[in-house]
Design a protein around this motif. Structure first.
Motif, PDB file in Angstrom:
ATOM      1  N   THR A 162       0.845  -1.193   0.000  1.00 17.95           N
ATOM      2  CA  THR A 162       0.000   0.000   0.000  1.00 17.95           C
ATOM      3  C   THR A 162       0.881   1.244   0.000  1.00 17.95           C
ATOM      4  OG1 THR A 162      -1.726  -1.140   1.256  1.00 17.95           O
ATOM      5  CG2 THR A 162      -1.781   1.273   1.254  1.00 17.95           C
ATOM      6  N   LYS A 163       0.559   2.185  -0.872  1.00 23.10           N
ATOM      7  CA  LYS A 163       1.318   3.428  -0.917  1.00 23.10           C
ATOM      8  C   LYS A 163       0.975   4.277   0.303  1.00 23.10           C
ATOM      9  CE  LYS A 163       1.841   3.748  -5.934  1.00 23.10           C
ATOM     10  NZ  LYS A 163       1.565   4.557  -7.146  1.00 23.10           N
ATOM     11  N   THR A 164       2.010   4.781   0.977  1.00 24.00           N
ATOM     12  CA  THR A 164       1.798   5.557   2.190  1.00 24.00           C
ATOM     13  C   THR A 164       2.981   6.495   2.398  1.00 24.00           C
ATOM     14  OG1 THR A 164       1.256   5.402   4.540  1.00 24.00           O
ATOM     15  CG2 THR A 164       2.856   3.803   3.678  1.00 24.00           C
ATOM     16  N   ILE A 165       3.019   7.160   3.550  1.00 24.35           N
ATOM     17  CA  ILE A 165       4.146   8.005   3.931  1.00 24.35           C
ATOM     18  C   ILE A 165       4.620   7.577   5.314  1.00 24.35           C
ATOM     19  CG2 ILE A 165       3.271   9.981   2.610  1.00 24.35           C
ATOM     20  CD1 ILE A 165       2.568  11.234   5.426  1.00 24.35           C
ATOM     21  N   ASP A 166       5.772   8.074   5.706  1.00 24.64           N
ATOM     22  CA  ASP A 166       6.277   7.862   7.059  1.00 24.64           C
ATOM     23  C   ASP A 166       5.643   8.923   7.958  1.00 24.64           C
ATOM     24  OD1 ASP A 166       7.621   7.569   9.407  1.00 24.64           O
ATOM     25  OD2 ASP A 166       9.616   8.023   8.602  1.00 24.64           O
ATOM     26  N   PHE A 167       4.661   8.528   8.756  1.00 24.99           N
ATOM     27  CA  PHE A 167       3.933   9.488   9.572  1.00 24.99           C
ATOM     28  C   PHE A 167       4.752   9.999  10.753  1.00 24.99           C
ATOM     29  CE2 PHE A 167       0.364   7.796   7.190  1.00 24.99           C
ATOM     30  CZ  PHE A 167      -0.425   8.933   7.008  1.00 24.99           C
ATOM     31  N   ALA A 168       5.957   9.486  10.937  1.00 28.93           N
ATOM     32  CA  ALA A 168       6.849  10.014  11.963  1.00 28.93           C
ATOM     33  C   ALA A 168       7.735  11.125  11.411  1.00 28.93           C
ATOM     34  CB  ALA A 168       7.720   8.897  12.535  1.00 28.93           C
ATOM     35  N   ASN A 169       7.660  11.371  10.118  1.00 27.96           N
ATOM     36  CA  ASN A 169       8.476  12.383   9.448  1.00 27.96           C
ATOM     37  C   ASN A 169       7.665  13.669   9.297  1.00 27.96           C
ATOM     38  OD1 ASN A 169       9.884  14.036   7.682  1.00 27.96           O
ATOM     39  ND2 ASN A 169      10.476  12.373   6.301  1.00 27.96           N
ATOM     40  N   PRO A 170       8.016  14.747  10.025  1.00 31.94           N
ATOM     41  CA  PRO A 170       7.233  15.982   9.958  1.00 31.94           C
ATOM     42  C   PRO A 170       7.097  16.555   8.554  1.00 31.94           C
ATOM     43  CG  PRO A 170       8.774  16.067  11.789  1.00 31.94           C
ATOM     44  CD  PRO A 170       9.129  14.847  10.971  1.00 31.94           C
ATOM     45  N   LYS A 171       8.163  16.451   7.744  1.00 28.60           N
ATOM     46  CA  LYS A 171       8.103  16.996   6.379  1.00 28.60           C
ATOM     47  C   LYS A 171       7.131  16.199   5.507  1.00 28.60           C
ATOM     48  CE  LYS A 171      12.703  19.110   6.318  1.00 28.60           C
ATOM     49  NZ  LYS A 171      12.152  20.497   6.257  1.00 28.60           N
ATOM     50  N   ALA A 172       7.086  14.880   5.710  1.00 25.29           N
ATOM     51  CA  ALA A 172       6.153  14.038   4.961  1.00 25.29           C
ATOM     52  C   ALA A 172       4.716  14.350   5.356  1.00 25.29           C
ATOM     53  CB  ALA A 172       6.460  12.561   5.203  1.00 25.29           C
ATOM     54  N   VAL A 173       4.500  14.527   6.652  1.00 24.89           N
ATOM     55  CA  VAL A 173       3.161  14.849   7.159  1.00 24.89           C
ATOM     56  C   VAL A 173       2.691  16.186   6.604  1.00 24.89           C
ATOM     57  CG1 VAL A 173       1.873  15.465   9.243  1.00 24.89           C
ATOM     58  CG2 VAL A 173       3.351  13.446   9.244  1.00 24.89           C
ATOM     59  N   LYS A 174       3.589  17.168   6.574  1.00 20.14           N
ATOM     60  CA  LYS A 174       3.230  18.490   6.054  1.00 20.14           C
ATOM     61  C   LYS A 174       2.922  18.429   4.560  1.00 20.14           C
ATOM     62  CE  LYS A 174       4.727  23.311   6.446  1.00 20.14           C
ATOM     63  NZ  LYS A 174       5.806  24.194   6.954  1.00 20.14           N
ATOM     64  N   ALA A 175       3.691  17.660   3.826  1.00 20.15           N
ATOM     65  CA  ALA A 175       3.449  17.522   2.383  1.00 20.15           C
ATOM     66  C   ALA A 175       2.107  16.856   2.112  1.00 20.15           C
ATOM     67  CB  ALA A 175       4.578  16.713   1.738  1.00 20.15           C
ATOM     68  N   LEU A 176       1.784  15.829   2.897  1.00 25.61           N
ATOM     69  CA  LEU A 176       0.499  15.143   2.721  1.00 25.61           C
ATOM     70  C   LEU A 176      -0.664  16.093   2.977  1.00 25.61           C
ATOM     71  CD1 LEU A 176      -1.262  12.603   2.339  1.00 25.61           C
ATOM     72  CD2 LEU A 176      -0.974  12.167   4.791  1.00 25.61           C
ATOM     73  N   ASN A 177      -0.601  16.839   4.072  1.00 24.47           N
ATOM     74  CA  ASN A 177      -1.698  17.742   4.405  1.00 24.47           C
ATOM     75  C   ASN A 177      -1.807  18.907   3.431  1.00 24.47           C
ATOM     76  OD1 ASN A 177      -3.153  16.950   7.064  1.00 24.47           O
ATOM     77  ND2 ASN A 177      -1.001  16.504   7.455  1.00 24.47           N
ATOM     78  N   THR A 178      -0.672  19.356   2.921  1.00 22.27           N
ATOM     79  CA  THR A 178      -0.702  20.396   1.883  1.00 22.27           C
ATOM     80  C   THR A 178      -1.395  19.877   0.632  1.00 22.27           C
ATOM     81  OG1 THR A 178       1.370  21.328   2.731  1.00 22.27           O
ATOM     82  CG2 THR A 178       0.696  21.980   0.513  1.00 22.27           C
ATOM     83  N   SER A 179      -1.101  18.636   0.264  1.00 23.48           N
ATOM     84  CA  SER A 179      -1.727  18.061  -0.932  1.00 23.48           C
ATOM     85  C   SER A 179      -3.240  17.949  -0.772  1.00 23.48           C
ATOM     86  CB  SER A 179      -1.124  16.693  -1.244  1.00 23.48           C
ATOM     87  OG  SER A 179      -1.524  15.702  -0.292  1.00 23.48           O
ATOM     88  N   LEU A 180      -3.702  17.666   0.441  1.00 22.44           N
ATOM     89  CA  LEU A 180      -5.147  17.589   0.696  1.00 22.44           C
ATOM     90  C   LEU A 180      -5.796  18.954   0.506  1.00 22.44           C
ATOM     91  CD1 LEU A 180      -5.199  15.337   3.897  1.00 22.44           C
ATOM     92  CD2 LEU A 180      -5.831  14.660   1.584  1.00 22.44           C
ATOM     93  N   LEU A 181      -5.116  20.001   0.967  1.00 20.00           N
ATOM     94  CA  LEU A 181      -5.652  21.352   0.815  1.00 20.00           C
ATOM     95  C   LEU A 181      -5.722  21.760  -0.649  1.00 20.00           C
ATOM     96  CD1 LEU A 181      -3.894  23.218   3.761  1.00 20.00           C
ATOM     97  CD2 LEU A 181      -6.325  22.706   3.546  1.00 20.00           C
TER      98      LEU A 181
END
Length: 303
Positions: free
Chosen positions: A40-59
C-alpha cells in the motif's frame, strides 16, 4: 489508505487517501511516498516533512488552497481531523436553524490559519482568527493574501496571553459560533512524553523524539495545562453571553467534561452538548454551550 468510518458523514477523507491523485496535484509529495509491507502506498507518519506535504496536498486537491507555507517549527494540523470539527459545528448550527450569514471566531488560529481556510472553503463562512503570537499571524496573513481570502477572514492579535475573549470581542461584535483547539499540555516535558507515547503506538522507536505534526510552545502548552485553559475559556465566555450563539471547544481529556458541565451550569449556560469525534485510534470530543434561552435563540435567527 484505510477508511475512517468514525468521521462525520460529510468528511471527504472518511474513505482514506488516494495517494496517486494527491501526488498528481502536488508533486512535492512524491519523494515521501513508499510501499509498505501490504503493498500500500503511504508516507512515514513520523516524518514531519512528509506529514506536512500530505496535508498540503489535501488542501490543494479538496479545498482550493494553492499556498500553505509556514515554518516547520509551527504546528502542522491534520486536515481530516480539523475539517471534522467544522462539519460537526455545521450540524449543530443547522439543528439551531442557522444556515446563512455564519460568522465564526477561531481562538488560537495559528500560523496555518487552518480552521478559517477550511471553514470558508466548505461552508463559505466568514471568520475572525485570533492568536497571541504575532509571528504566527504574519504567516497566517500571507496564506490569506496568497489565496485571496483576506475579505472573508480577518486576524486579530491577542496582546495579553492571560486573556482569551477580553480585548478581542467588542461590544458591537456578534458571532454565530466560537471554536477552539486548546493547548493540551502544561509543560514542554508533558508534550514530549505524549509524543513519545504516540510514536510508540506507531511502532516507531527514535533516540531523539520529533513531533510528527511539530508545534511551538505557545501552540501546545498553557500554564496549568488543558484544565486551566478551559476554566478561563468557560469563565470568559460568560462575560459575552449575548454576543455568541454557540461557544465550543475541543476537549482532549474526557475526565474534564463533567467539571465543565458543572461550571457552565453555574455560569448560566442554557444548553450544553458533547459531540464525540473518533479519529483513527484517538477519541476526542467537542463541548458546545449557549447562554441564550429559547426566545433569545428565535430572535437571533430573525435578525
Amino acid at each position: 489508505m484505510k477508511n475512517n468510518h468514525n468521521f462525520h458523514p460529510k468528511n471527504k477523507h472518511k474513505s482514506g487517501y488516494d495517494i496517486d491523485a494527491l501526488c498528481e496535484v502536488y508533486p512535492d509529495l512524491i519523494p515521501f511516498i513508499f510501499e509498505n509491507s501490504f503493498q500500500t502506498k503511504t508516507i512515514d507518519f513520523a516524518n514531519p516533512k512528509a506529514v506536512k506535504a500530505l496535508n498540503t496536498s489535501l488542501l490543494v486537491k479538496y479545498y482550493g488552497i494553492t499556498f500553505w507555507e509556514f515554518p516547520d517549527t509551527n504546528l502542522c494540523p491534520p486536515i481530516p481531523g480539523r475539517v471534522d470539527y467544522l462539519h460537526h459545528l455545521s450540524s449543530l448550527l443547522q439543528a439551531s436553524k442557522i444556515n446563512d450569514n455564519v460568522t465564526v471566531l477561531d481562538i488560537g488560529t495559528g500560523a496555518s490559519c487552518i480552521y478559517p481556510i477550511l471553514g470558508n472553503a466548505e461552508y463559505n463562512w466568514k471568520f475572525t482568527g485570533v492568536d497571541i503570537d504575532e509571528t504566527s499571524l504574519k504567516h497566517a496573513k500571507q496564506i490569506l493574501n496568497r489565496n485571496e481570502l483576506a475579505d472573508a477572514i480577518s486576524l486579530i492579535h491577542q496582546k495579553d496571553k492571560t486573556l482569551i475573549f477580553k480585548g478581542v470581542i467588542n461590544t458591537s461584535d456578534r458571532f454565530t459560533a466560537i471554536m477552539c483547539n486548546p493547548p493540551f499540555y502544561k509543560s514542554e516535558e508533558e508534550a514530549l512524553n505524549a509524543t513519545t507515547k504516540k510514536l510508540q503506538g506507531l511502532n516507531i522507536r527514535e533516540n531523539k523524539v520529533v513531533r510528527n505534526f511539530s508545534g511551538t510552545y505557545n501552540e501546545l502548552c498553557y500554564k496549568g495545562g488543558e484544565k486551566a485553559f478551559l476554566h478561563n475559556y468557560l469563565y470568559e465566555s460568560s462575560l459575552f453571553k449575548a454576543q455568541c450563539f454557540w461557544f465550543s471547544t475541543l476537549v482532549s481529556k474526557k475526565e474534564l467534561v463533567k467539571g465543565m458541565y458543572a461550571s457552565l451550569k453555574k455560569l448560566g449556560a442554557k444548553d450544553i452538548k458533547t459531540i464525540n469525534m473518533g479519529q483513527g485510534n484517538k477519541l476526542s470530543r467537542i463541548v458546545a454551550w449557549t447562554f441564550l434561552n429559547l426566545d433569545e435563540q428565535k430572535k437571533w435567527n430573525q435578525n
